[in-house]
Design an enzyme around this catalytic site. Structure first.
Site, PDB file in Angstrom:
ATOM      1  N   LYS A  15       0.796  -1.250  -0.044  1.00  0.00           N
ATOM      2  CA  LYS A  15      -0.123   0.082   0.064  1.00  0.00           C
ATOM      3  C   LYS A  15       0.744   1.380   0.031  1.00  0.00           C
ATOM      4  O   LYS A  15       0.632   2.170  -0.703  1.00  0.00           O
ATOM      5  CB  LYS A  15      -0.768   0.093   1.399  1.00  0.00           C
ATOM      6  N   GLN A  57      -4.607  -1.633   9.414  1.00  0.00           N
ATOM      7  CA  GLN A  57      -4.774  -2.916   8.789  1.00  0.00           C
ATOM      8  C   GLN A  57      -5.341  -3.945   9.736  1.00  0.00           C
ATOM      9  O   GLN A  57      -5.135  -4.118  10.790  1.00  0.00           O
ATOM     10  CB  GLN A  57      -3.360  -3.326   8.649  1.00  0.00           C
ATOM     11  N   ASP A  75     -11.284   2.762   3.403  1.00  0.00           N
ATOM     12  CA  ASP A  75     -11.513   1.238   3.321  1.00  0.00           C
ATOM     13  C   ASP A  75     -13.114   1.160   3.191  1.00  0.00           C
ATOM     14  O   ASP A  75     -13.611   0.131   2.667  1.00  0.00           O
ATOM     15  CB  ASP A  75     -11.184   0.403   4.634  1.00  0.00           C
TER      16      ASP A  75
HETATM   17  N1  GUN Z   1      -7.029  -6.809   5.956  1.00  0.00           N
HETATM   18  C1  GUN Z   1      -7.248  -7.597   4.970  1.00  0.00           C
HETATM   19  N2  GUN Z   1      -7.977  -6.703   3.921  1.00  0.00           N
HETATM   20  C2  GUN Z   1      -7.886  -5.455   4.396  1.00  0.00           C
HETATM   21  C3  GUN Z   1      -8.374  -4.282   3.641  1.00  0.00           C
HETATM   22  O1  GUN Z   1      -9.173  -4.185   2.801  1.00  0.00           O
HETATM   23  N3  GUN Z   1      -8.311  -3.297   4.721  1.00  0.00           N
HETATM   24  C4  GUN Z   1      -7.799  -3.295   5.849  1.00  0.00           C
HETATM   25  N4  GUN Z   1      -7.797  -2.121   6.735  1.00  0.00           N
HETATM   26  N5  GUN Z   1      -7.387  -4.494   6.368  1.00  0.00           N
HETATM   27  C5  GUN Z   1      -7.466  -5.741   5.593  1.00  0.00           C
END
Ligand code: GUN
Length: 284
Positions: free
Chosen positions: A52, A96, A119
């Site tokens: 990311k 995350q 998100d």
């Molecule tokens: N963990 C697995 N997929 C995601 C996601 O799309 N966003 C976040 N914040 N954590 C995750």
């Protein structure tokens, strides 16, 4: 023979568009920024967070990483989110998941300002998606829709089956297909006659989290099959929820793993962060 939909190619196009718009924003004095929070040292989460941050650099965003120790308290985490909510240079906040067990995930999601919730996990953003009046779409389902559009697949009137009912993928995925006038069925672990239901699908989205779960006998000839899974097979090799070998000859369209839905998720996160920067600067 089916047509393979390349998430690598489509995500590169999305990122290119974001890069262009980011330059335009910078020329107007707005410098988009994403804050990424990671708690503890889960190796998969570390890989996702690094990817990311790389994607941010690639499109021209500023990214700030907050790597907190596994023993961080709920109060400390909420205090950090509070600070980031009021920090003007931070347009998007992503914490995350999963979090260590002693932390309350729901409270953490609720604490993120809905205008910075890139998100789209906050209940207010989830509700907005339900009524079709949203700022942000959750990254993975939005990425699947982008792949469907890129392949020129019409959703309206089609039979769409989503396997999986998670808040992050299955439920919003069903809603996005419904918004485009698909006739949507959500299947899950208690579903009876799963094979028969899947065989009716013109568009089949697999978000089960089980390696090679969807096999050729579950797929209608010519169907579009979108694979959200990221698993390891018996040899430790990366694979999806779809058994590519048996499904590919039957499907009209199929996404590979890796190189399918995965790269789209991050591209859509970039799109959401750009949108957040615009929203917070009265440009959207
Ligand atoms: N963990 C697995 N997929 C995601 C996601 O799309 N966003 C976040 N914040 N954590 C995750």
């Amino acid at each position: 023979m089916s047509k393979i939909i390349s998430g690598k190619e489509v995500s590169a196009q999305v990122r290119e568009q974001v890069r262009k718009e980011c330059e335009e924003l910078k020329a107007k004095g707005v410098d988009p920024g994403l804050a990424v929070i990671i708690v503890g040292d889960d190796p998969a989460s570390r890989v996702y967070v690094n990817n990311k941050k790389k994607a941010c650099a690639d499109v021209g965003f500023v990214s700030e990483e907050y790597a907190l120790p596994a023993e961080t308290t709920q109060e400390e985490l909420l205090a950090l989110i509070d600070t980031l909510n009021s920090k003007p240079s931070v347009n998007g906040i992503l914490c995350q998941l999963p979090l260590p067990e002693h932390l309350d995930e729901k409270a953490v999601i609720n604490a993120i300002s809905p205008l910075k919730d890139v998100d789209a996990f906050h209940p207010s953003n989830v509700g907005r998606i339900m009524i079709g009046d949203y700022h942000f779409l959750p990254c993975t389902p939005a990425g699947v829709m982008e792949l469907i559009h890129s392949a020129g697949i019409e959703v309206s009137g089609k039979s769409c089956v989503v396997i999986g009912r998670s808040n992050i993928v299955g439920k919003p995925m069903a809603m996005l297909l419904l918004h485009e006038n698909g006739t949507v069925t959500i299947c899950h672990s208690r579903t009876k006659n799963l094979t028969e239901i899947c065989r009716e699908a013109d568009i089949l989205v697999a978000a089960v989290g089980r390696p090679k779960f969807v096999t050729g006998d579950m797929v209608k000839e010519g169907a579009a099959v979108l694979d959200v899974g990221i698993n390891r097979d018996e040899n430790g090799k990366l694979c999806g929820d779809v058994d590519f070998e048996s499904v590919e000859p039957k499907a009209g369209f199929i996404t590979p793993v890796p190189g399918g839905v995965g790269p789209m998720t991050i591209a859509m996160l970039m799109k959401n962060t750009l949108k957040a920067a615009k929203l917070q600067n009265g440009m959207d």
